[in-house]
Design an enzyme around this catalytic site. Structure first.
Site, PDB file in Angstrom:
ATOM      1  N   TYR A 228       5.746   1.477  -2.395  1.00 11.75           N
ATOM      2  CA  TYR A 228       5.449   0.246  -1.667  1.00 11.75           C
ATOM      3  C   TYR A 228       6.690  -0.531  -1.245  1.00 11.75           C
ATOM      4  O   TYR A 228       6.727  -1.760  -1.321  1.00 11.75           O
ATOM      5  CB  TYR A 228       4.506  -0.643  -2.487  1.00 11.75           C
ATOM      6  CG  TYR A 228       3.170   0.012  -2.758  1.00 11.75           C
ATOM      7  CD1 TYR A 228       2.290   0.281  -1.716  1.00 11.75           C
ATOM      8  CD2 TYR A 228       2.792   0.377  -4.053  1.00 11.75           C
ATOM      9  CE1 TYR A 228       1.069   0.894  -1.956  1.00 11.75           C
ATOM     10  CE2 TYR A 228       1.587   0.995  -4.302  1.00 11.75           C
ATOM     11  CZ  TYR A 228       0.717   1.253  -3.249  1.00 11.75           C
ATOM     12  OH  TYR A 228      -0.497   1.873  -3.498  1.00 11.75           O
TER      13      TYR A 228
ATOM     14  N   ASP B  41      -3.674   5.111 -11.270  1.00  6.02           N
ATOM     15  CA  ASP B  41      -2.721   4.880 -12.346  1.00  6.02           C
ATOM     16  C   ASP B  41      -3.005   3.531 -12.993  1.00  6.02           C
ATOM     17  O   ASP B  41      -4.086   2.961 -12.834  1.00  6.02           O
ATOM     18  CB  ASP B  41      -1.299   4.955 -11.793  1.00  6.02           C
ATOM     19  CG  ASP B  41      -1.131   4.112 -10.523  1.00  6.02           C
ATOM     20  OD1 ASP B  41      -1.870   3.115 -10.365  1.00  6.02           O
ATOM     21  OD2 ASP B  41      -0.268   4.442  -9.684  1.00  6.02           O
TER      22      ASP B  41
ATOM     23  N   ASP C 129      -3.646  -0.450  -9.340  1.00  7.16           N
ATOM     24  CA  ASP C 129      -3.451  -0.139  -7.925  1.00  7.16           C
ATOM     25  C   ASP C 129      -4.248   1.075  -7.452  1.00  7.16           C
ATOM     26  O   ASP C 129      -4.911   1.029  -6.420  1.00  7.16           O
ATOM     27  CB  ASP C 129      -1.970   0.105  -7.653  1.00  7.16           C
ATOM     28  CG  ASP C 129      -1.704   0.551  -6.231  1.00  7.16           C
ATOM     29  OD1 ASP C 129      -1.967  -0.240  -5.308  1.00  7.16           O
ATOM     30  OD2 ASP C 129      -1.267   1.699  -6.042  1.00  7.16           O
TER      31      ASP C 129
ATOM     32  N   GLU D 296      -6.493  10.994  -4.092  1.00 10.74           N
ATOM     33  CA  GLU D 296      -6.306   9.778  -4.882  1.00 10.74           C
ATOM     34  C   GLU D 296      -7.146   8.651  -4.277  1.00 10.74           C
ATOM     35  O   GLU D 296      -7.648   8.750  -3.154  1.00 10.74           O
ATOM     36  CB  GLU D 296      -4.836   9.358  -4.954  1.00 10.74           C
ATOM     37  CG  GLU D 296      -4.606   8.236  -5.970  1.00 10.74           C
ATOM     38  CD  GLU D 296      -3.168   8.095  -6.420  1.00 10.74           C
ATOM     39  OE1 GLU D 296      -2.948   7.470  -7.463  1.00 10.74           O
ATOM     40  OE2 GLU D 296      -2.271   8.606  -5.718  1.00 10.74           O
TER      41      GLU D 296
END
Length: 465
Positions: free
Chosen positions: A231, A80, A77, A440
């Site tokens: 999510y 990670d 995703d 990120e």
């Protein structure tokens, strides 16, 4: 005095012209190719012989073995090693939409085949997660456990849990997840229709099955099988609308358009949403409905107009001009909106204004403020993205978690093409690996951005930019 004013006006005009010229001089074709490369760096499972990322190799080839199902493959995703189904499907839908409607941009960049491979890698995994009409496996991995480990995915400790999460089914429905799967499969079936008829038909079958599952068994997946902070879904009606318009586009079956109209009326979907992202699909559905209905049903056109006008005129902006819709992934959110509004421009909804917005916002991401926010591209790009695999040194050197995370230098591996989260409301940004809000990367960060880039190439080549 008049001479001074005239000189000042001349300076302003020159500065504005230079700015616009600079914005249009970016090598969009290079950016498109690098973005696809980023997705290749996110691959999970047994890598193909065509793998171009020399610091990545096979990982998690036994995903799904805990439940006796082959769930190998797919994409990590973000920075990670978890595979989250909801944002993955949302990303595939947006990417497929870009390949479908801006195929000329991909062809001009020489990236069409790579774009198809990128889609198929995600779709093949999604097919595995949908082994039966009313069953979808949601995730692979546990966010809490995963985020406790900093290292290469290929060296995942065997003592750490990596569960298969789900599935949603008749007794534990997830209309949001199933609806997004339906949209992704439907959009992608259109992409592959002219190049692989057999695969396109397989995708359409999955789209119809997921659609029926989403409609017949209602509920939020984050209420039933995935009660975790990552999510969570705010609602599922927008995914039902989104899936309906994509199934209509893929099949031209009027039943799907009738369903979309019913959902529109039932949920008062003519309002102006404040975002367009992995969780809120309304703006994209409004624009597609405006495309299908045309001016004969003005409520859809008005809704699409209102959304893009709100973004351009009323949304917050940073001092340097970034339209600021979210602190978390500020560049991600506006890039996806830019792509949607470029699609609105294709049906003559404020075309000039929406395209000008795209130039300014994509220009911000690529370097208009003096630095790029795309790893490996442009001036002073990020070199310390919050990304485990690229923070590790090359073999045979070990990847020691604390050392890799806290290393003050650049990531040893360059994560080419990754769009980082982006600056704050005051334009502040520090290239800090530990700042997962601003630095990120993620599948959905690049999805709208990449499709917008393809649109910019198409517009430029058509003389519209």
């Amino acid at each position: 005095m008049k001479g001074s004013c005239a000189f000042l006006i001349l300076i302003i005009v020159i500065a504005f012209t230079s700015s616009v010229s600079a914005q249009q001089e970016y090598d969009y074709e290079e950016v498109l190719g690098l973005s696809i490369w980023f997705y290749e760096a996110q691959r999970c499972g047994k890598l193909p012989n065509t793998n171009r990322v020399d610091w990545r190799w096979d990982s998690f080839v036994d995903d799904g073995s805990d439940v006796g199902i082959d769930l190998e493959g797919g994409y990590f995703d973000a920075g990670d090693h978890v595979k989250f189904g909801f944002p993955l499907a949302g990303s595939i839908t947006i990417l497929a939409w870009g390949v479908l409607d801006y195929v000329d941009g991909y062809l001009a960049a020489g990236e069409y085949e790579n774009g198809l491979d990128m889609l198929q890698w995600g779709l093949d995994y999604m097919i595995k997660t949908h082994p039966e009409p009313n069953v979808i496996w949601v995730n692979v991995g546990n966010g809490t456990v995963d985020h406790s480990f900093w290292g290469r995915p290929e060296e995942w400790p065997r003592n750490l849990a990596r569960p298969s999460v789900g599935p949603i089914n008749i007794t534990n429905p997830g209309s949001d997840l199933a609806g997004e799967y339906a949209a992704a499969f439907a959009a992608s079936s259109l992409v592959f229709r002219s190049v692989n008829t057999t695969y396109s038909k397989v995708l359409l079958r999955h789209a119809i099955e997921c659609y029926d599952f989403a409609f017949n068994y209602r509920g939020r997946y984050s209420d039933n099988v995935y009660k975790s902070p990552e999510y969570g879904s705010w609602a599922y009606a927008d995914e039902l609308l989104w899936a309906s318009v994509w199934l209509y586009r893929a099949t031209t079956n009027p039943v799907y358009l009738t369903n979309a109209r019913s959902l529109w009326d039932e949920h008062y979907f003519g309002y102006t949403p404040q975002s367009f992202d992995w969780d809120n699909k309304l703006a994209g559905a409004q624009i597609l409905l405006a495309r299908f209905a045309g001016r004969s049903e003005p409520e859809y056109v008005t809704a699409a107009e209102n959304f893009c006008r709100w973004v351009r005129n009323d949304a917050r902006k940073t001092p340097l001009g970034l339209i600021f819709l979210s602190e978390w992934g500020s560049l991600r959110t506006i890039s996806t909106v830019v792509f949607a509004c470029l699609q609105a421009a294709e049906i003559n909804i404020d075309a000039e204004a929406n395209r000008a917005m795209a130039v300014s916002q994509i220009g911000y991401a690529l370097g208009d403020t003096g630095r790029s926010f795309v790893v490996g591209f442009g001036v002073d790009p990020p070199s310390r993205p919050h990304h485990r695999a690229s923070s590790c040194p090359s073999l045979p050197l070990p990847c020691i978690g604390d050392e890799a995370l806290n290393n003050p230098g650049p990531n040893p591996q360059t994560l080419f093409g990754a769009l980082v989260g982006g600056p704050g409301l005051d334009d502040s940004y520090v290239d800090d690996r530990q700042d997962y809000v601003k630095n990120e990367v993620a599948l959905d960060y690049n999805a709208g951005f990449q499709s917008a880039i393809a649109g910019m190439i198409s517009l430029r080549n058509r003389g519209l930019l």
